[in-house]
Design a protein around this motif. Sequence first.
Motif, short mmCIF file in Angstrom:
data_model
loop_
_atom_site.label_atom_id
_atom_site.label_comp_id
_atom_site.label_asym_id
_atom_site.label_seq_id
_atom_site.Cartn_x
_atom_site.Cartn_y
_atom_site.Cartn_z
N GLN A 63 -29.74 69.87 12.07
CA GLN A 63 -30.20 68.93 13.11
C GLN A 63 -29.03 68.55 14.03
N ILE A 64 -27.87 68.32 13.45
CA ILE A 64 -26.69 67.96 14.25
C ILE A 64 -26.27 69.14 15.12
N ASP A 65 -26.25 70.34 14.53
CA ASP A 65 -25.88 71.54 15.29
C ASP A 65 -26.85 71.75 16.45
N GLU A 103 -25.16 60.61 30.51
CA GLU A 103 -26.03 60.83 29.37
C GLU A 103 -25.41 61.81 28.36
N LEU A 104 -24.73 62.82 28.90
CA LEU A 104 -24.12 63.85 28.06
C LEU A 104 -22.97 63.28 27.22
N ILE A 105 -22.12 62.46 27.86
CA ILE A 105 -21.01 61.85 27.12
C ILE A 105 -21.55 60.92 26.04
N SER A 106 -22.52 60.07 26.41
CA SER A 106 -23.12 59.14 25.45
C SER A 106 -23.78 59.89 24.29
N PHE A 107 -24.48 60.97 24.62
CA PHE A 107 -25.17 61.76 23.61
C PHE A 107 -24.18 62.34 22.60
N ASN A 108 -23.07 62.91 23.11
CA ASN A 108 -22.09 63.52 22.22
C ASN A 108 -21.31 62.49 21.43
N GLU A 109 -21.01 61.33 22.04
CA GLU A 109 -20.34 60.27 21.31
C GLU A 109 -21.19 59.80 20.13
N LYS A 110 -22.49 59.71 20.37
CA LYS A 110 -23.43 59.30 19.31
C LYS A 110 -23.33 60.27 18.12
N LEU A 130 -17.56 69.79 17.52
CA LEU A 130 -18.45 70.20 18.62
C LEU A 130 -18.57 69.11 19.67
N GLY A 131 -18.68 67.86 19.22
CA GLY A 131 -18.79 66.74 20.15
C GLY A 131 -17.56 66.63 21.04
N TYR A 132 -16.38 66.77 20.44
CA TYR A 132 -15.14 66.70 21.22
C TYR A 132 -15.07 67.83 22.26
N PHE A 153 -8.08 67.85 28.35
CA PHE A 153 -7.06 68.26 27.40
C PHE A 153 -7.00 67.30 26.21
N TYR A 154 -7.20 66.01 26.48
CA TYR A 154 -7.16 65.01 25.41
C TYR A 154 -8.20 65.31 24.33
N TYR A 155 -9.43 65.60 24.75
CA TYR A 155 -10.49 65.88 23.79
C TYR A 155 -10.34 67.26 23.14
N LEU A 156 -9.79 68.21 23.88
CA LEU A 156 -9.54 69.52 23.28
C LEU A 156 -8.50 69.43 22.17
N ARG A 157 -7.49 68.60 22.38
CA ARG A 157 -6.47 68.43 21.33
C ARG A 157 -7.05 67.73 20.11
N LYS A 158 -7.94 66.77 20.33
CA LYS A 158 -8.60 66.12 19.19
C LYS A 158 -9.38 67.16 18.38
N ALA A 159 -10.07 68.04 19.09
CA ALA A 159 -10.82 69.10 18.41
C ALA A 159 -9.87 70.05 17.69
N GLU A 160 -8.76 70.39 18.34
CA GLU A 160 -7.82 71.34 17.77
C GLU A 160 -7.19 70.81 16.47
N ARG A 161 -6.89 69.51 16.45
CA ARG A 161 -6.33 68.93 15.23
C ARG A 161 -7.32 69.00 14.07
N LYS A 162 -8.59 68.78 14.38
CA LYS A 162 -9.62 68.81 13.34
C LYS A 162 -9.96 70.24 12.89
N ILE A 163 -9.88 71.17 13.83
CA ILE A 163 -10.35 72.53 13.54
C ILE A 163 -9.46 73.25 12.53
N LYS A 164 -8.23 72.74 12.36
CA LYS A 164 -7.32 73.35 11.38
C LYS A 164 -7.81 73.16 9.95
N LYS A 165 -8.72 72.20 9.78
CA LYS A 165 -9.23 71.90 8.45
C LYS A 165 -10.49 72.69 8.09
N ILE A 166 -10.94 73.53 9.01
CA ILE A 166 -12.20 74.24 8.78
C ILE A 166 -12.08 75.67 9.28
N ASN A 167 -12.70 76.59 8.56
CA ASN A 167 -12.67 78.01 8.96
C ASN A 167 -14.02 78.36 9.57
N ASP A 168 -14.10 78.28 10.91
CA ASP A 168 -15.37 78.52 11.59
C ASP A 168 -15.10 79.29 12.88
#
Length: 468
Positions: A22-24, A42-49, A65-67, A84-99
Amino acid sequence: MMVFAHLSIFTVLYSQNYTPDQIDNALIIKSEKLRIRGEKKELISFNEKYIIISQNQNYLKGEILGYINIANIYATIGDYKESFYYLRKAERKIKKINDAYLSARLYHEYGQTNYGIGLYTNALKYNSQSIYYGKLISNRNEREILSGIYASRADFLHDIHQPDSSLVYLHKALNIKSTPVINSLIANHYMVYRENPDSSSYYLNNALKLLQKTDYWNVQRGQTYYFYGNFLNKKKEYEKALMYYTKSVAILERTKRVYNIPLLYKTIAGTYRILNDQKGEKEYLEKYTRINDSLSKVCNESINISIDEMIKEKESADISKKNVFFVYKSVVFCLIVILLLAFIHCQQNRDIIKQKEFETDVLKEKLNNSYDYIIELAKKNDPNFLNKFQEAYPDFIKNLLEINSNLSKSDLAFCAMIWAGFTSKEIAQYTFVEHRSVQNKKHRLRKKLNISSDVDLYFFFKNLSDDS
């Protein structure tokens, strides 16, 4: 009572359990529908949710995915710093997952954002990484992302004047997923580079048929109408072309694709000129000038990001040197062993060496072409000069910052012009300052870099570049 009601709604909203599917579905499919309609808020609010929901349920993929989605929104409207700020947030998290899908999405957005600020080499590098991970995706639906990745690479190659390679990637994109824009881009290629109106008409008709299945206020429609207008313009159907250009502007404005609009205004003005409509031409040239100046200002602020990041990396490297000094001898020993093994390996693989030499020659040729382009930017006092110079000759800027990390961007650009062989008189002419001001700046630069007065700045910088 109202406050209590809002708190209750908030609690229910974010405490509700969602399955990963459902989240995906929300962050990939529903978010994409909002994106192509240009629903920014609406898009920013939707993804923040869904980021909060994912955090509450420890679902790392949803958070990442939200970031990435929010980074895409900010890049679309030209706010590259936030992107770039949000991409770096995603990049820091992505190191913990193999996807593979997440990695493909992340590097795809990095490529798009670097392309947006004019760093084409970086954009192609990230795009290559994105393609690598895209090919590793096993899920058939998620693998469709390769279509957009290939289409982006086609864009990048087109802008560095490789239209044939661009067409190859457009067809790769089309084979994975046929969209109105990809068909329109292929049609545009056949019209501009092959002068083949039949092929162009074929792909444009495909694009228009696909639009019948989409909402009217859709960015794909706006871009397709632009290319269809160009097709009609080529056929000298100027009035009809103007109608489609105007529709395209309205759609792109509503879907927040402001960076596509300056070219449209300029094209409309040119069409009015052909029709000898001076009033229409003047109106759209004024619109073009206003929006282009505004966007140029944003872009000029954004191109400093790469320099700032390099300075931060240098500062971080300086700290790291202090922390790892105690293992210096071990590292040296390991390097000696590695170099010895590499030497033996190279002796056994002469063909590889020859291939590397060939690639080096190709790189040198590209750098020569880049040099001519950079010189022209300097003569025009173009704000992109330092950014393009740094992209082509990163070691020179890095070595300057090694001497004095407090050099300003103005100092770096001045050093780059001296390195390129411009005289004081030429620098004064191209940068619109007095000759005396250039001499004074050279004197201050000597102090900042600790260069004695008997050393020629040009040869100093050339030697600095050679040492790199």
